[in-house]
Design a protein around this motif. Sequence first.
Motif, mmCIF file in Angstrom:
data_model
loop_
_atom_site.group_PDB
_atom_site.id
_atom_site.type_symbol
_atom_site.label_atom_id
_atom_site.label_comp_id
_atom_site.label_asym_id
_atom_site.label_seq_id
_atom_site.Cartn_x
_atom_site.Cartn_y
_atom_site.Cartn_z
ATOM 1 N N GLU A 19 38.850 15.939 41.280
ATOM 2 C CA GLU A 19 40.122 16.644 41.300
ATOM 3 C C GLU A 19 39.942 18.066 41.750
ATOM 4 O O GLU A 19 40.815 18.729 42.497
ATOM 5 N N ALA A 20 38.761 18.607 41.702
ATOM 6 C CA ALA A 20 38.222 19.875 42.355
ATOM 7 C C ALA A 20 38.281 19.721 43.867
ATOM 8 O O ALA A 20 38.546 20.883 44.596
ATOM 9 N N MET A 21 37.960 18.615 44.362
ATOM 10 C CA MET A 21 37.890 18.456 46.003
ATOM 11 C C MET A 21 39.331 18.499 46.278
ATOM 12 O O MET A 21 39.552 18.979 47.340
ATOM 13 N N LEU A 22 40.407 17.704 45.674
ATOM 14 C CA LEU A 22 41.533 17.775 45.848
ATOM 15 C C LEU A 22 42.276 19.219 45.896
ATOM 16 O O LEU A 22 42.969 19.828 46.741
ATOM 17 N N SER A 23 42.015 19.959 44.977
ATOM 18 C CA SER A 23 42.459 21.237 44.691
ATOM 19 C C SER A 23 41.855 22.305 45.729
ATOM 20 O O SER A 23 42.593 23.299 46.132
ATOM 21 N N ALA A 24 40.979 21.885 46.296
ATOM 22 C CA ALA A 24 40.533 22.791 47.438
ATOM 23 C C ALA A 24 41.171 22.520 48.995
ATOM 24 O O ALA A 24 41.064 23.200 49.709
ATOM 25 N N HIS A 25 41.923 21.363 49.060
ATOM 26 C CA HIS A 25 42.574 20.958 50.103
ATOM 27 C C HIS A 25 44.278 21.059 49.937
ATOM 28 O O HIS A 25 44.886 20.980 50.873
ATOM 29 N N ILE A 26 44.560 21.096 48.588
ATOM 30 C CA ILE A 26 45.962 21.052 48.546
ATOM 31 C C ILE A 26 46.454 22.236 47.478
ATOM 32 O O ILE A 26 45.930 22.613 46.493
ATOM 33 N N GLU A 27 47.443 22.854 48.142
ATOM 34 C CA GLU A 27 47.935 24.215 47.355
ATOM 35 C C GLU A 27 48.279 23.942 45.959
ATOM 36 O O GLU A 27 48.986 23.029 45.524
ATOM 37 N N ASP A 28 47.920 24.745 45.015
ATOM 38 C CA ASP A 28 48.476 24.526 43.686
ATOM 39 C C ASP A 28 48.317 23.252 43.096
ATOM 40 O O ASP A 28 49.437 22.651 42.328
ATOM 41 N N PHE A 29 47.262 22.446 43.424
ATOM 42 C CA PHE A 29 47.289 21.081 42.974
ATOM 43 C C PHE A 29 47.429 20.857 41.555
ATOM 44 O O PHE A 29 48.222 19.829 40.837
ATOM 45 N N LYS A 30 46.736 21.515 40.570
ATOM 46 C CA LYS A 30 46.685 21.322 39.197
ATOM 47 C C LYS A 30 48.009 21.483 38.522
ATOM 48 O O LYS A 30 48.581 20.803 37.606
ATOM 49 N N ASP A 31 48.619 22.832 39.039
ATOM 50 C CA ASP A 31 49.955 23.104 38.520
ATOM 51 C C ASP A 31 51.134 21.863 38.880
ATOM 52 O O ASP A 31 52.197 21.950 38.248
ATOM 53 N N ASN A 32 50.723 21.167 39.859
ATOM 54 C CA ASN A 32 51.610 20.062 40.291
ATOM 55 C C ASN A 32 51.412 18.875 39.581
ATOM 56 O O ASN A 32 52.297 17.911 39.717
ATOM 57 N N VAL A 33 50.626 18.731 38.885
ATOM 58 C CA VAL A 33 50.083 17.374 38.283
ATOM 59 C C VAL A 33 51.015 17.050 36.903
ATOM 60 O O VAL A 33 50.944 17.855 35.953
ATOM 61 N N VAL A 34 51.596 15.920 36.874
ATOM 62 C CA VAL A 34 52.383 15.476 35.740
ATOM 63 C C VAL A 34 51.487 14.611 34.847
ATOM 64 O O VAL A 34 51.396 15.180 33.665
ATOM 65 N N ALA A 35 50.798 13.818 35.432
ATOM 66 C CA ALA A 35 49.867 12.736 34.754
ATOM 67 C C ALA A 35 48.635 12.529 35.514
ATOM 68 O O ALA A 35 48.958 12.331 36.673
#
Length: 345
Positions: free
Chosen positions: A253-269
């Motif tokens: 998930e940290a790898m995704l967050s490095a490439h996607i804007e505000d990834f964690k805030d966008n996650v529902v589940a």
Amino acid sequence: TTYVSDEAKALWAPWVLHCGLSPEASYSAEMLKVIGFAIELAGCPIVKGGAVNLTRAFERLIRDHGGDIRTGCDVAGITLGTNGKATGVRLSDGTEIGARRGVIASVTPDQLYRRLLGETKKPLPADVEKGLKSYRYGKGDMQIHYALKAPPTWKAGDELGKVALLHLTDGLDAVSRSSNEAERGLLPAEPTVCVGQPTALDPSRAPDGGAILWLQLPDTPRHIKGDAAGLLDCPQDGRWTEALREAFADRVEAMLSAHIEDFKDNVVARSVSSPADLETMNMNLVGGDPYGGFCGLDQFFIWRPFKSAVNHRTHVPGLYHIGASTHPGPGLGGGSGFLLASSLK
């Protein structure tokens, strides 16, 4: 064709993992060409509404031709007649289902010969026994699924959001490193991450405005010997635990967050399945191996699953073996079943 640029090598290198191989494996370059040609010819098609609709289509085809489908029924063994021919199967609840022409088993070799034929108490032929002892399984696989509030915004450009499948990797060397670490029983410090974006092509798979991602980590160890990054505590028995599964998913998930804007805030589940979880769901995914066995050259093509195997037939008359563990190997084309059906006409 020989690619020169690092970008082209980085583009193609991860695809060998989808063949159950690594960049250094024998014939991986040839299999990569097969993958490349297939993608160029057909792209990466998905089924509208979800892959379950493909299963439903086959189900309807079978029923329309007078067939029957039973789910949730564990086959405990294959029944044999007095002449040694396969006559049907016996379910775990004792129900017996007879077969007029024969039995087709889409399972791993161990499931077929050790479990399903085990109760017959008849010794296996020497070549089958030898094949079972030498048959090997490959790396495990991990699946991570995300439900998102909105489609991901890729930092490298909006065009990436329109791609059905992409890979997160630093290039050929990174793919080689993560694959090698997994083969040595280590959790890769920076795994190669396959990112599927079904809603990019089929918005109906999520609520209006939402999106889903499915992630595959094809270089995950079946038996854990340690963490290549030296950060995660691994159990001494080498088994996957829920805590380790989620901690490793956090790394991804940290790898995704490095490439996607505000990834964690966008996650529902988020839902994660470790190699052990996959085997629990399907006993044929041994150690989470999705390919029915190691795809090395010595147990592939005409040598799959054994060098003595011929045309999906077994030493038991009327018993046939198909699936990822048999020729022509794993895939989504149903090749083994098609070849057997063609020969039985």
